[in-house]
Design an enzyme around this catalytic site. Structure first.
Site, PDB file in Angstrom:
ATOM      1  N   GLU A 165       7.435  55.649  65.812  1.00 50.14           N
ATOM      2  CA  GLU A 165       7.654  54.709  64.704  1.00 50.14           C
ATOM      3  C   GLU A 165       7.317  53.247  65.039  1.00 50.14           C
ATOM      4  N   TYR A 167       8.378  51.463  67.689  1.00 49.78           N
ATOM      5  CA  TYR A 167       9.370  50.718  68.474  1.00 49.78           C
ATOM      6  C   TYR A 167       8.869  50.554  69.905  1.00 49.78           C
ATOM      7  N   ARG A 215      11.274  61.847  71.003  1.00 42.66           N
ATOM      8  CA  ARG A 215      10.596  61.714  69.697  1.00 42.66           C
ATOM      9  C   ARG A 215       9.231  61.114  69.948  1.00 42.66           C
ATOM     10  N   HIS A 253       6.252  51.992  61.472  1.00 43.44           N
ATOM     11  CA  HIS A 253       6.806  51.355  60.269  1.00 43.44           C
ATOM     12  C   HIS A 253       5.786  50.443  59.585  1.00 43.44           C
ATOM     13  N   GLN A 342      16.167  55.076  47.590  1.00 43.28           N
ATOM     14  CA  GLN A 342      16.842  53.958  46.928  1.00 43.28           C
ATOM     15  C   GLN A 342      18.196  53.595  47.531  1.00 43.28           C
TER      16      GLN A 342
HETATM   17  P1  FAD Z   1      20.823  57.820  30.034  1.00 45.78           P
HETATM   18  O1  FAD Z   1      19.951  58.423  31.037  1.00 45.78           O
HETATM   19  O2  FAD Z   1      20.221  56.965  28.980  1.00 45.78           O
HETATM   20  O3  FAD Z   1      21.636  59.002  29.334  1.00 45.78           O
HETATM   21  C1  FAD Z   1      22.442  58.817  28.201  1.00 45.78           C
HETATM   22  C2  FAD Z   1      22.600  60.129  27.464  1.00 45.78           C
HETATM   23  O4  FAD Z   1      23.547  59.983  26.429  1.00 45.78           O
HETATM   24  C3  FAD Z   1      21.310  60.595  26.802  1.00 45.78           C
HETATM   25  O5  FAD Z   1      21.025  61.929  27.183  1.00 45.78           O
HETATM   26  C4  FAD Z   1      21.615  60.505  25.303  1.00 45.78           C
HETATM   27  O6  FAD Z   1      20.951  61.497  24.535  1.00 45.78           O
HETATM   28  C5  FAD Z   1      23.122  60.719  25.291  1.00 45.78           C
HETATM   29  N1  FAD Z   1      23.790  60.157  24.101  1.00 45.78           N
HETATM   30  C6  FAD Z   1      23.658  58.908  23.608  1.00 45.78           C
HETATM   31  N2  FAD Z   1      24.478  58.751  22.530  1.00 45.78           N
HETATM   32  C7  FAD Z   1      25.132  59.937  22.356  1.00 45.78           C
HETATM   33  C8  FAD Z   1      26.120  60.390  21.449  1.00 45.78           C
HETATM   34  N3  FAD Z   1      26.627  59.613  20.495  1.00 45.78           N
HETATM   35  N4  FAD Z   1      26.561  61.661  21.565  1.00 45.78           N
HETATM   36  C9  FAD Z   1      26.085  62.492  22.545  1.00 45.78           C
HETATM   37  N5  FAD Z   1      25.153  62.089  23.440  1.00 45.78           N
HETATM   38  C10 FAD Z   1      24.696  60.826  23.357  1.00 45.78           C
HETATM   39  N6  FAD Z   1      16.127  55.436  38.076  1.00 45.78           N
HETATM   40  C11 FAD Z   1      16.147  55.496  39.383  1.00 45.78           C
HETATM   41  O7  FAD Z   1      17.200  55.308  39.979  1.00 45.78           O
HETATM   42  N7  FAD Z   1      15.031  55.783  40.100  1.00 45.78           N
HETATM   43  C12 FAD Z   1      13.860  56.013  39.506  1.00 45.78           C
HETATM   44  O8  FAD Z   1      12.864  56.260  40.195  1.00 45.78           O
HETATM   45  C13 FAD Z   1      13.805  55.974  38.120  1.00 45.78           C
HETATM   46  N8  FAD Z   1      12.649  56.185  37.483  1.00 45.78           N
HETATM   47  C14 FAD Z   1      12.640  56.162  36.127  1.00 45.78           C
HETATM   48  C15 FAD Z   1      11.452  56.412  35.498  1.00 45.78           C
HETATM   49  C16 FAD Z   1      11.403  56.433  34.120  1.00 45.78           C
HETATM   50  C17 FAD Z   1      10.098  56.709  33.456  1.00 45.78           C
HETATM   51  C18 FAD Z   1      12.576  56.190  33.363  1.00 45.78           C
HETATM   52  C19 FAD Z   1      12.549  56.227  31.872  1.00 45.78           C
HETATM   53  C20 FAD Z   1      13.758  55.908  34.008  1.00 45.78           C
HETATM   54  C21 FAD Z   1      13.792  55.885  35.392  1.00 45.78           C
HETATM   55  N9  FAD Z   1      14.949  55.600  36.073  1.00 45.78           N
HETATM   56  C22 FAD Z   1      14.977  55.667  37.419  1.00 45.78           C
HETATM   57  C23 FAD Z   1      16.142  55.125  35.376  1.00 45.78           C
HETATM   58  C24 FAD Z   1      17.219  56.196  35.207  1.00 45.78           C
HETATM   59  O9  FAD Z   1      16.682  57.352  34.629  1.00 45.78           O
HETATM   60  C25 FAD Z   1      18.349  55.600  34.352  1.00 45.78           C
HETATM   61  O10 FAD Z   1      18.867  54.485  35.020  1.00 45.78           O
HETATM   62  C26 FAD Z   1      19.469  56.591  34.143  1.00 45.78           C
HETATM   63  O11 FAD Z   1      18.994  57.723  33.471  1.00 45.78           O
HETATM   64  C27 FAD Z   1      20.605  55.983  33.333  1.00 45.78           C
HETATM   65  O12 FAD Z   1      21.610  56.945  33.220  1.00 45.78           O
HETATM   66  P2  FAD Z   1      22.707  56.944  32.079  1.00 45.78           P
HETATM   67  O13 FAD Z   1      23.438  58.232  32.223  1.00 45.78           O
HETATM   68  O14 FAD Z   1      23.506  55.705  32.142  1.00 45.78           O
HETATM   69  O15 FAD Z   1      21.935  56.903  30.695  1.00 45.78           O
HETATM   70  P1  NAP Z   2      12.753  46.109  34.269  1.00 40.77           P
HETATM   71  O1  NAP Z   2      12.522  46.431  35.692  1.00 40.77           O
HETATM   72  O2  NAP Z   2      13.844  45.175  33.915  1.00 40.77           O
HETATM   73  O3  NAP Z   2      11.380  45.553  33.707  1.00 40.77           O
HETATM   74  C1  NAP Z   2      11.232  45.158  32.397  1.00 40.77           C
HETATM   75  C2  NAP Z   2       9.848  44.547  32.184  1.00 40.77           C
HETATM   76  O4  NAP Z   2       9.723  44.192  30.839  1.00 40.77           O
HETATM   77  C3  NAP Z   2       9.593  43.319  33.010  1.00 40.77           C
HETATM   78  O5  NAP Z   2       8.267  43.375  33.480  1.00 40.77           O
HETATM   79  C4  NAP Z   2       9.787  42.165  32.036  1.00 40.77           C
HETATM   80  O6  NAP Z   2       8.873  41.165  32.447  1.00 40.77           O
HETATM   81  C5  NAP Z   2       9.434  42.792  30.700  1.00 40.77           C
HETATM   82  N1  NAP Z   2      10.268  42.332  29.569  1.00 40.77           N
HETATM   83  C6  NAP Z   2      11.616  42.165  29.524  1.00 40.77           C
HETATM   84  N2  NAP Z   2      12.009  41.785  28.297  1.00 40.77           N
HETATM   85  C7  NAP Z   2      10.896  41.724  27.519  1.00 40.77           C
HETATM   86  C8  NAP Z   2      10.671  41.399  26.151  1.00 40.77           C
HETATM   87  N3  NAP Z   2      11.671  41.076  25.355  1.00 40.77           N
HETATM   88  N4  NAP Z   2       9.407  41.425  25.713  1.00 40.77           N
HETATM   89  C9  NAP Z   2       8.379  41.751  26.530  1.00 40.77           C
HETATM   90  N5  NAP Z   2       8.554  42.064  27.831  1.00 40.77           N
HETATM   91  C10 NAP Z   2       9.797  42.049  28.329  1.00 40.77           C
HETATM   92  O7  NAP Z   2      13.030  47.428  33.441  1.00 40.77           O
HETATM   93  P2  NAP Z   2      12.313  48.826  33.360  1.00 40.77           P
HETATM   94  O8  NAP Z   2      10.933  48.817  33.889  1.00 40.77           O
HETATM   95  O9  NAP Z   2      12.521  49.237  31.952  1.00 40.77           O
HETATM   96  O10 NAP Z   2      13.187  49.728  34.309  1.00 40.77           O
HETATM   97  C11 NAP Z   2      14.544  49.995  33.968  1.00 40.77           C
HETATM   98  C12 NAP Z   2      15.305  50.354  35.198  1.00 40.77           C
HETATM   99  O11 NAP Z   2      14.905  51.647  35.654  1.00 40.77           O
HETATM  100  C13 NAP Z   2      15.026  49.387  36.300  1.00 40.77           C
HETATM  101  O12 NAP Z   2      16.117  48.502  36.448  1.00 40.77           O
HETATM  102  C14 NAP Z   2      14.823  50.231  37.510  1.00 40.77           C
HETATM  103  O13 NAP Z   2      15.860  50.036  38.452  1.00 40.77           O
HETATM  104  C15 NAP Z   2      14.865  51.671  37.044  1.00 40.77           C
HETATM  105  N6  NAP Z   2      13.641  52.307  37.554  1.00 40.77           N
HETATM  106  C16 NAP Z   2      13.477  52.398  38.872  1.00 40.77           C
HETATM  107  C17 NAP Z   2      12.330  52.941  39.376  1.00 40.77           C
HETATM  108  C18 NAP Z   2      12.138  53.091  40.848  1.00 40.77           C
HETATM  109  O14 NAP Z   2      11.078  53.505  41.269  1.00 40.77           O
HETATM  110  N7  NAP Z   2      13.097  52.790  41.659  1.00 40.77           N
HETATM  111  C19 NAP Z   2      11.342  53.369  38.525  1.00 40.77           C
HETATM  112  C20 NAP Z   2      11.529  53.238  37.175  1.00 40.77           C
HETATM  113  C21 NAP Z   2      12.682  52.681  36.703  1.00 40.77           C
HETATM  114  P3  NAP Z   2       8.801  39.712  31.785  1.00 40.77           P
HETATM  115  O15 NAP Z   2      10.214  39.386  31.384  1.00 40.77           O
HETATM  116  O16 NAP Z   2       8.238  38.841  32.856  1.00 40.77           O
HETATM  117  O17 NAP Z   2       7.857  39.860  30.651  1.00 40.77           O
HETATM  118 FE1  SF4 Z   3      17.925  58.809  50.216  1.00 42.14          FE
HETATM  119 FE2  SF4 Z   3      19.538  60.267  48.700  1.00 42.14          FE
HETATM  120 FE3  SF4 Z   3      17.249  59.337  47.692  1.00 42.14          FE
HETATM  121 FE4  SF4 Z   3      17.288  61.305  49.508  1.00 42.14          FE
HETATM  122  S1  SF4 Z   3      18.083  61.372  47.432  1.00 42.14           S
HETATM  123  S2  SF4 Z   3      15.962  59.537  49.522  1.00 42.14           S
HETATM  124  S3  SF4 Z   3      18.971  60.666  50.803  1.00 42.14           S
HETATM  125  S4  SF4 Z   3      18.976  58.119  48.395  1.00 42.14           S
END
Ligand code: FAD
Ligand code: NAP
Ligand code: SF4
Length: 675
Positions: A165, A167, A215, A253, A342
Site C-alpha cells: 500500500e 507505506y 502483506r 494509496h 462511506q
Molecule cells: P427515502 O429513501 O426517500 O424513503 C422514504 C420512503 O417513504 C419511500 O419509499 C416512500 O415511498 C415512502 N413514503 C413516503 N410517504 C409515505 C406515506 N405517506 N405512506 C407510506 N409510505 C410513504 N446514499 C448513500 O448513502 N450513498 C449513495 O451512494 C447514494 N446514492 C444515491 C444515488 C441515487 C441515484 C439516489 C436517488 C440516492 C442515493 N443515495 C445514496 C441517497 C439515499 O438513497 C437516501 O439518502 C436514502 O434513501 C434516504 O432514506 P430515507 O429512508 O430517509 O428516505
Molecule cells: P446535493 O449533493 O446537495 O447536490 C445538489 C446539486 O443541485 C448541487 O450541485 C447544487 O449546486 C444544485 N442545486 C441545489 N439547489 C438548486 C436549485 N434550487 N436549483 C438548481 N440547482 C440547485 O444533492 P444530491 O445530488 O441530490 O444528493 C442527495 C444526497 O444523496 C447527497 O447529500 C448525497 O450524500 C447522497 N448521495 C451520495 C452519493 C455517494 O456516492 N456517496 C451518491 C448520490 C447521492 P448549486 O447550488 O451550486 O447549483
Molecule cells: Fe464500509 Fe460498510 Fe460501506 Fe462496506 S458497506 S464499504 S463496510 S461503510
C-alpha cells in the site's frame, strides 16, 4: 458441507485455523482508545464469535516516526502490551485467533516527523519526510522486532508485517521512492533487504510458534512500481526469511486505479494472487483480497486455486456473523458490504471513528445495543426507505409489534433508484438483506399503502420515515417535455443523445454515469474495468518486465453530457473522500463536461438557456435532467402530533440537506434502540 473450500481448516505456521476467512486489517479509530480497550475488545470479540478464521488488527506503529498521525497507536513498551492483553483475551475467550498488524506509515504519515528511504514527499501527505540514515534503518528494523516481541507478550497469535500500500516497507522496495546508494538502495536485492531483515529478525527472536503474515504488494499500480520478476523474487525471499503466510496488497494509496470501491467488480484482483501462486516460487499459503464480499465469491475464488485463504475487512464490519451464517447455510441473511466506503474509509480519512453504512453497530458494539424492549409497544413505521427499514427491523428485533407502511409496491425508497446506477449494483444486496430481516424480526409489511394520520390511530409510537422527493426547478419552461427529474430518468424515461444535467452533487454524478455508460455484459465487466483503468492484465504475471500498468482504454460514451451548477465550488466536492476522485475521473473519461457559475434562464424547444460567467448561452440539448437536491416529505408529522401521537421523524423526512443512506440507517437504528 456448505462452501467446502472456504470452511475447511488451514494450517498456518503452528496454528490450525478453523476456516479460510481472514479478517483483513482495518483501522477503525478505536486503536487509540485509552485504558483496557473496552470498545475495541468488544468489536473484535463479536467478530471472533461470528466464526472468522483469523483476525488481523488495524495497523500499530513500531515507533513514533511510524505513526499514521500524531497520537496514533504504537506498541513499543511493556505497559502498552499489558493493555493489548485485554483485546487478545476477549478474542481467545470466543475461540478466535488474532494477529497484530505492524504498520510503519513511512512518508504517508500525517506528521512532520515522518521518515522514508529518501527525502521524497508523497502526493497524499503535506509533510516532507526525513531520509533515514543507515543507522536509522537498522534501528527501525529493531523496532519492528521489538514490536513483534511485545505483541507476543500481549497474547497475539502472530503479527502481520505491512509491506504494501505504499507505506515504509513498500517505499524501500521500489526505485520510485528509494534513491539510496548504500546497502539499502540500488539493486533490487538491496532494496528488499529491509523487509527481509524485518521478517528474519522477528522469526529469529520469536521462534517457530508465532505466525508472521507478510502483506506483499503484488501489484503496485504506480509508475516505476515493482516488475513481475521483482515480485516473484521478493515473495521467495520473504518465505526464506521465515514468513508463515503471504497476504496480497493491491495498489499504493496514491495509485490512480480504484481497487476496492463499489464500481470495482467483485474479486477483480484475485487473478494477481493466482498468478503468483501458479508461478510456484513459494510453498507457504497465500491470501487473496479486494472486493470479496460474499461466501459465493470467496468459495469460487478458493475453488479456482487463486489462493489458500481470502481476506475480507469491510464485509466483517458489515456483518460480524458472516462465517457463522455461511456455515449455517444462511448466506442470504448476511448483511453484505456494498463497498461504498462511506462510513469506514471515508471516516478514517476524516479522523472519525469508522463504522458501517449498513451496520451502524460496527465499532459501536458497546454503545448501540439492541436490548430486549422492557415493554413491547405497537409501533408504526411509515416509509420503507433505508431509514424506515432500519427502524422497523431493529424495533422488531427488540420485541416490539411493528407495522411498516410503504406507499410504493416495493421497499427501498431512494435506495431503489441508487441501485440502478452502473457500479452501484451492490445496493441490491442491502435491500435483499432488509427483506430477509423484516421476515426474521416479525415486522408486518404493508406495501402499496400511502397512509394518512388517521390510519395511524391505535399505535403507541409512530416513526415517520417518509423520506424525500426530488427538488424541482422554477424557471420558465420547467414543465417543458424536455425536462425530467432524476427519478423519472432512473426509472426508465426516454432520454435523447444530448443532455444537460442541472446539479453536480452525488445524484448528478450518478445520473451522468447512468446516461453515459454503455451497459456491459457481466462476463466482460472485469476486462472492461481493467482496460479502462490501465491495468496490464495480459502482461502481469506473464511478462517478467511488466510493471502492471498500461495505457488506459477510452470508454465509449453513449451520450453528450454537460453538468451544470450555480456555485463556483469544484464539481462533486461533497462526494466521498475515497470515491469522489473515481466518479470525477470516470466521467472525464466519458467526455462529460461541467460548467460552473451558471444562472438558469429558461427551457424551450431550442434547449436550456443559461448565463455562464454572465454570458447568455443556449445549450442545444434533447433533455434537461434535474438533479438539484431534494426536499423533505414530513407532512404527516404535524397532524400526528396534534392528535397526541408520539412521533419520531427520521432520515430524509427529518432533514433533506446532506442526507445519505448512512445517516438514514443510523438514525433509524438509534431511534428504534431507544423505543
Ligand atoms: P427515502 O429513501 O426517500 O424513503 C422514504 C420512503 O417513504 C419511500 O419509499 C416512500 O415511498 C415512502 N413514503 C413516503 N410517504 C409515505 C406515506 N405517506 N405512506 C407510506 N409510505 C410513504 N446514499 C448513500 O448513502 N450513498 C449513495 O451512494 C447514494 N446514492 C444515491 C444515488 C441515487 C441515484 C439516489 C436517488 C440516492 C442515493 N443515495 C445514496 C441517497 C439515499 O438513497 C437516501 O439518502 C436514502 O434513501 C434516504 O432514506 P430515507 O429512508 O430517509 O428516505
Ligand atoms: P446535493 O449533493 O446537495 O447536490 C445538489 C446539486 O443541485 C448541487 O450541485 C447544487 O449546486 C444544485 N442545486 C441545489 N439547489 C438548486 C436549485 N434550487 N436549483 C438548481 N440547482 C440547485 O444533492 P444530491 O445530488 O441530490 O444528493 C442527495 C444526497 O444523496 C447527497 O447529500 C448525497 O450524500 C447522497 N448521495 C451520495 C452519493 C455517494 O456516492 N456517496 C451518491 C448520490 C447521492 P448549486 O447550488 O451550486 O447549483
Ligand atoms: Fe464500509 Fe460498510 Fe460501506 Fe462496506 S458497506 S464499504 S463496510 S461503510
Amino acid at each position: 458441507m456448505n462452501y467446502p473450500h472456504m470452511l475447511s481448516p488451514l494450517v498456518v505456521g503452528h496454528l490450525t485455523l478453523t476456516n479460510r476467512v481472514l479478517m483483513g486489517s482495518m483501522h477503525v479509530g478505536l486503536e487509540e482508545e485509552g485504558g483496557e480497550f473496552p470498545k475495541l475488545s468488544a468489536y473484535f470479540a463479536e467478530r471472533a464469535r461470528g466464526g472468522v478464521g483469523l483476525i488481523v488488527t488495524g495497523g500499530v506503529a513500531p515507533n513514533r516516526a511510524g505513526q499514521l498521525k500524531p497520537f496514533a497507536a504504537t506498541l513499543s513498551s511493556r505497559r502498552e502490551a499489558r493493555r493489548h492483553k485485554h483485546i487478545t483475551d476477549a478474542v481467545h475467550a470466543e475461540g478466535g485467533r488474532i494477529c497484530m498488524q505492524i504498520l510503519h506509515a513511512g512518508r504517508y504519515a500525517y506528521h512532520p516527523w515522518n521518515v522514508a528511504p529518501t527525502r521524497l514527499k508523497s502526493p497524499i501527505s503535506p509533510f516532507s519526510p526525513w531520509g533515514l540514515t543507515s543507522a536509522g534503518v537498522r534501528g527501525t528494523i529493531k523496532d519492528f522486532v521489538r514490536c513483534a516481541e511485545l505483541a507476543r507478550e500481549a497474547g497475539y497469535d502472530g503479527v502481520e508485517v505491512m509491506g504494501s500500500e505504499g507505506y515504509l516497507i513498500n517505499e524501500f522496495i521500489v526505485r520510485h521512492t528509494n534513491r539510496r546508494t548504500d546497502e539499502w538502495g540500488g539493486e533490487f536485492a538491496n532494496r528488499i533487504r529491509f523487509p527481509v531483515e524485518i521478517v528474519r529478525g522477528i522469526r529469529q527472536a520469536l521462534g517457530p510458534d508465532f505466525v508472521i503474515i507478510y502483506r506483499l504488494s503484488m501489484l503496485d499500480l504506480v509508475p516505476e512500481g515493482s516488475s513481475w520478476a521483482e515480485v516473484l523474487q521478493l515473495a521467495s525471499a520473504i518465505e526464506a526469511a521465515g514468513a508463515s503466510i503471504l497476504n496480497t496488497g493491491i495498489g499504493w494509496h496514491e495509485a490512480r486505479v480504484p481497487t476496492i470501491a463499489t464500481m470495482v467488480p467483485r474479486g477483480a484482483f484475485t487473478w494477481v494472487t493466482k498468478r503468483l501462486r501458479e508461478a510456484g516460487v513459494v510453498k507457504i499459503p497465500i491470501v487473496t483480497s479486494n472486493r470479496i464480499n460474499t461466501p459465493e465469491v470467496a468459495e469460487a475464488v478458493l475453488a479456482s486455486g487463486a489462493a489458500d485463504m481470502v481476506s475480507m475487512a469491510r464485509p466483517l464490519l458489515a456483518d460480524p456473523e458472516f462465517v457463522k451464517k455461511a456455515r449455517e447455510d444462511r448466506a442470504s441473511d448476511i448483511n453484505t458490504c456494498i463497498a461504498c466506503n462511506q462510513a469506514c474509509l471515508d471516516h478514517v480519512f476524516q479522523n472519525k471513528r469508522a463504522t458501517c453504512l449498513v451496520n451502524p453497530r460496527a465499532a459501536f458494539e458497546t454503545e448501540l445495543v439492541y436490548s430486549k424492549a422492557p415493554k413491547p409497544l405497537r409501533v408504526a413505521v411509515v416509509g420503507a426507505g433505508p431509514a424506515g427499514l432500519s427502524a422497523a427491523t431493529v424495533a422488531g428485533e427488540r420485541g416490539h409489534a411493528v407495522t411498516l407502511y410503504e406507499a410504493d409496491t416495493k421497499i427501498g425508497g431512494q435506495f431503489d433508484l441508487a441501485r440502478r446506477v452502473p457500479g452501484k449494483e451492490e445496493f441490491d444486496e442491502t435491500l435483499r438483506y432488509f427483506q430477509r430481516r423484516l421476515a426474521a424480526t416479525g415486522v408486518t409489511v404493508e406495501l402499496g399503502r400511502r397512509v394518512t394520520a388517521d390510519d395511524l390511530q391505535g399505535f403507541d409510537a409512530v416513526v415517520l420515515a417518509t423520506g424525500v422527493g426530488p427538488r424541482g426547478i422554477t424557471i420558465p419552461g420547467h414543465d417543458h417535455p424536455k425536462v425530467k427529474s432524476y427519478a423519472e430518468v432512473l426509472l426508465g424515461a426516454a432520454v435523447g443523445k444530448r443532455v444537460a444535467i442541472i446539479g453536480t452533487g452525488g445524484i448528478g454524478h450518478d445520473v451522468a454515469e447512468f446516461l453515459a455508460d454503455a451497459p456491459t455484459p457481466e462476463p466482460d465487466r472485469l476486462g472492461e474495468f481493467l482496460a479502462q483503468w490501465g491495468v496490464d492484465y495480459d502482461g502481469w504475471g506473464r511478462d517478467a518486465a511488466s510493471k502492471g500498468l498500461r495505457e488506459p482504454e477510452k470508454p465509449h460514451a453513449q451520450r453528450e453530457i454537460v453538468m451544470l451548477q450555480r456555485s463556483s465550488a469544484k464539481g462533486g466536492s461533497r462526494l466521498g473522500k475515497t470515491t469522489g476522485w473515481i466518479h470525477r475521473a470516470s466521467l472525464k473519461k466519458r467526455g462529460v463536461k461541467q460548467i460552473f457559475e451558471v444562472t438558469y434562464v429558461k427551457v424551450d424547444d431550442a434547449g436550456l438557456h443559461i448565463l455562464a460567467g454572465g454570458e447568455p448561452r443556449i445549450l442545444d440539448v434533447d433533455n434537461v435532467v434535474v438533479c438539484a437536491g431534494q426536499v423533505s416529505r414530513a407532512e404527516l408529522a404535524e397532524p400526528l402530533r396534534a392528535a397526541g401521537r408520539v412521533v419520531h421523524v427520521i432520515g430524509g423526512a427529518d432533514e433533506a440537506s446532506e442526507l445519505d443512506a448512512k445517516r438514514a440507517i443510523a438514525q433509524g437504528a438509534k431511534v428504534a434502540a431507544e423505543l
